[in-house]
Motif scaffolding. Structure first.
Motif, PDB file in Angstrom:
ATOM      1  N   GLN A  16       1.309 -10.733  -1.114  1.00  0.00           N
ATOM      2  CA  GLN A  16       2.014 -11.981  -1.388  1.00  0.00           C
ATOM      3  C   GLN A  16       1.366 -12.721  -2.557  1.00  0.00           C
ATOM      4  N   LEU A  17       0.047 -12.810  -2.533  1.00  0.00           N
ATOM      5  CA  LEU A  17      -0.665 -13.500  -3.609  1.00  0.00           C
ATOM      6  C   LEU A  17      -0.471 -12.788  -4.942  1.00  0.00           C
ATOM      7  N   ARG A  18      -0.431 -11.465  -4.923  1.00  0.00           N
ATOM      8  CA  ARG A  18      -0.273 -10.695  -6.160  1.00  0.00           C
ATOM      9  C   ARG A  18       1.145 -10.829  -6.703  1.00  0.00           C
ATOM     10  N   ASP A  19       2.134 -10.723  -5.816  1.00  0.00           N
ATOM     11  CA  ASP A  19       3.536 -10.737  -6.256  1.00  0.00           C
ATOM     12  C   ASP A  19       4.037 -12.139  -6.608  1.00  0.00           C
ATOM     13  N   GLU A  20       3.753 -13.109  -5.747  1.00  0.00           N
ATOM     14  CA  GLU A  20       4.313 -14.452  -5.944  1.00  0.00           C
ATOM     15  C   GLU A  20       3.468 -15.312  -6.882  1.00  0.00           C
ATOM     16  N   ASP A  21       2.162 -15.293  -6.682  1.00  0.00           N
ATOM     17  CA  ASP A  21       1.289 -16.175  -7.454  1.00  0.00           C
ATOM     18  C   ASP A  21       0.654 -15.481  -8.656  1.00  0.00           C
ATOM     19  N   GLU A  22       0.804 -14.176  -8.744  1.00  0.00           N
ATOM     20  CA  GLU A  22       0.265 -13.365  -9.844  1.00  0.00           C
ATOM     21  C   GLU A  22      -1.236 -13.604 -10.051  1.00  0.00           C
ATOM     22  N   LEU A  23      -1.977 -13.626  -8.945  1.00  0.00           N
ATOM     23  CA  LEU A  23      -3.424 -13.824  -9.012  1.00  0.00           C
ATOM     24  C   LEU A  23      -4.133 -12.525  -9.361  1.00  0.00           C
ATOM     25  N   SER A  24      -5.324 -12.640  -9.919  1.00  0.00           N
ATOM     26  CA  SER A  24      -6.142 -11.465 -10.218  1.00  0.00           C
ATOM     27  C   SER A  24      -6.769 -10.962  -8.919  1.00  0.00           C
ATOM     28  N   PHE A  25      -7.333  -9.764  -8.960  1.00  0.00           N
ATOM     29  CA  PHE A  25      -7.981  -9.203  -7.773  1.00  0.00           C
ATOM     30  C   PHE A  25      -9.149 -10.080  -7.332  1.00  0.00           C
ATOM     31  N   ARG A  26      -9.884 -10.608  -8.277  1.00  0.00           N
ATOM     32  CA  ARG A  26     -11.012 -11.496  -7.962  1.00  0.00           C
ATOM     33  C   ARG A  26     -10.511 -12.779  -7.282  1.00  0.00           C
ATOM     34  N   GLU A  27      -9.416 -13.328  -7.787  1.00  0.00           N
ATOM     35  CA  GLU A  27      -8.857 -14.542  -7.196  1.00  0.00           C
ATOM     36  C   GLU A  27      -8.295 -14.272  -5.803  1.00  0.00           C
ATOM     37  N   ILE A  28      -7.658 -13.117  -5.621  1.00  0.00           N
ATOM     38  CA  ILE A  28      -7.135 -12.750  -4.303  1.00  0.00           C
ATOM     39  C   ILE A  28      -8.277 -12.625  -3.309  1.00  0.00           C
ATOM     40  N   ALA A  29      -9.368 -11.971  -3.715  1.00  0.00           N
ATOM     41  CA  ALA A  29     -10.527 -11.830  -2.834  1.00  0.00           C
ATOM     42  C   ALA A  29     -11.061 -13.201  -2.434  1.00  0.00           C
ATOM     43  N   LEU A  37      -4.099  -2.665  -2.766  1.00  0.00           N
ATOM     44  CA  LEU A  37      -2.782  -2.932  -3.347  1.00  0.00           C
ATOM     45  C   LEU A  37      -2.218  -1.736  -4.106  1.00  0.00           C
ATOM     46  N   ALA A  38      -3.070  -0.818  -4.528  1.00  0.00           N
ATOM     47  CA  ALA A  38      -2.609   0.365  -5.245  1.00  0.00           C
ATOM     48  C   ALA A  38      -2.019   1.408  -4.306  1.00  0.00           C
ATOM     49  N   ASN A  39      -2.265   1.269  -3.018  1.00  0.00           N
ATOM     50  CA  ASN A  39      -1.807   2.234  -2.033  1.00  0.00           C
ATOM     51  C   ASN A  39      -0.443   1.794  -1.497  1.00  0.00           C
ATOM     52  N   PRO A  40       0.657   2.382  -1.983  1.00  0.00           N
ATOM     53  CA  PRO A  40       1.985   1.935  -1.574  1.00  0.00           C
ATOM     54  C   PRO A  40       2.358   2.326  -0.145  1.00  0.00           C
ATOM     55  N   THR A  41       1.674   3.278   0.457  1.00  0.00           N
ATOM     56  CA  THR A  41       2.042   3.754   1.780  1.00  0.00           C
ATOM     57  C   THR A  41       1.362   3.002   2.904  1.00  0.00           C
ATOM     58  N   ASP A  42       0.391   2.143   2.581  1.00  0.00           N
ATOM     59  CA  ASP A  42      -0.386   1.407   3.576  1.00  0.00           C
ATOM     60  C   ASP A  42      -1.193   2.330   4.476  1.00  0.00           C
ATOM     61  N   LYS A  43      -1.379   3.560   4.040  1.00  0.00           N
ATOM     62  CA  LYS A  43      -2.235   4.499   4.765  1.00  0.00           C
ATOM     63  C   LYS A  43      -3.534   4.649   3.990  1.00  0.00           C
ATOM     64  N   PRO A  44      -4.653   4.822   4.688  1.00  0.00           N
ATOM     65  CA  PRO A  44      -5.905   5.006   3.959  1.00  0.00           C
ATOM     66  C   PRO A  44      -5.881   6.305   3.159  1.00  0.00           C
ATOM     67  N   PRO A  45      -6.524   6.334   2.004  1.00  0.00           N
ATOM     68  CA  PRO A  45      -6.547   7.574   1.219  1.00  0.00           C
ATOM     69  C   PRO A  45      -7.359   8.653   1.928  1.00  0.00           C
ATOM     70  N   THR A  46      -6.977   9.884   1.708  1.00  0.00           N
ATOM     71  CA  THR A  46      -7.730  10.984   2.310  1.00  0.00           C
ATOM     72  C   THR A  46      -8.978  11.253   1.478  1.00  0.00           C
ATOM     73  N   LEU A  47      -9.983  11.775   2.127  1.00  0.00           N
ATOM     74  CA  LEU A  47     -11.230  12.046   1.433  1.00  0.00           C
ATOM     75  C   LEU A  47     -11.156  13.327   0.617  1.00  0.00           C
ATOM     76  N   TYR A  48     -10.410  14.282   1.110  1.00  0.00           N
ATOM     77  CA  TYR A  48     -10.322  15.574   0.439  1.00  0.00           C
ATOM     78  C   TYR A  48      -8.874  15.916   0.159  1.00  0.00           C
TER      79      TYR A  48
END
Length: 66
Positions: free
Chosen positions: A11-24, A49-60
Motif C-alpha cells: 500500500q505504501l509503495r503503490d499509493e504513497d510511492e515511498l522508498s524502501f527505506r521510508e517503508i521500513a 515487494l519484488a516477490n509477486p507470488t507472496d511465497k518465500p523464494p526457494t533456496l535452490y
C-alpha cells in the motif's frame, strides 16, 4: 502479522510511492514486526515487494531430470 506487513508495504509503495527505506521506517513506527529479526531493513522490504507470488523464494533452483 507477516501478511499485514506485506499488505501495508505494498500500500505504501503503490499509493504513497515511498522508498524502501521510508517503508521500513513506517512499518517500524506502526509497530509491525518482520517475520525474522527485530527491525525492518530496506533490502528486506525490496525483496518482499519484488516477490509477486507472496511465497518465500526457494533456496535452490529446481533441477531438471533428463
Amino acid at each position: 502479522m507477516e501478511q499485514a506487513g506485506r499488505a501495508r508495504a505494498r500500500q505504501l509503495r503503490d499509493e504513497d510511492e515511498l522508498s524502501f527505506r521510508e517503508i521500513a521506517a513506517v512499518l517500524e513506527a506502526e509497530g509491525i514486526r518482520p517475520k525474522r529479526g527485530d527491525r525492518w531493513h530496506p533490502e528486506i522490504v525490496r525483496r518482499m515487494l519484488a516477490n509477486p507470488t507472496d511465497k518465500p523464494p526457494t533456496l535452490y533452483p529446481r533441477q531438471r531430470t533428463s
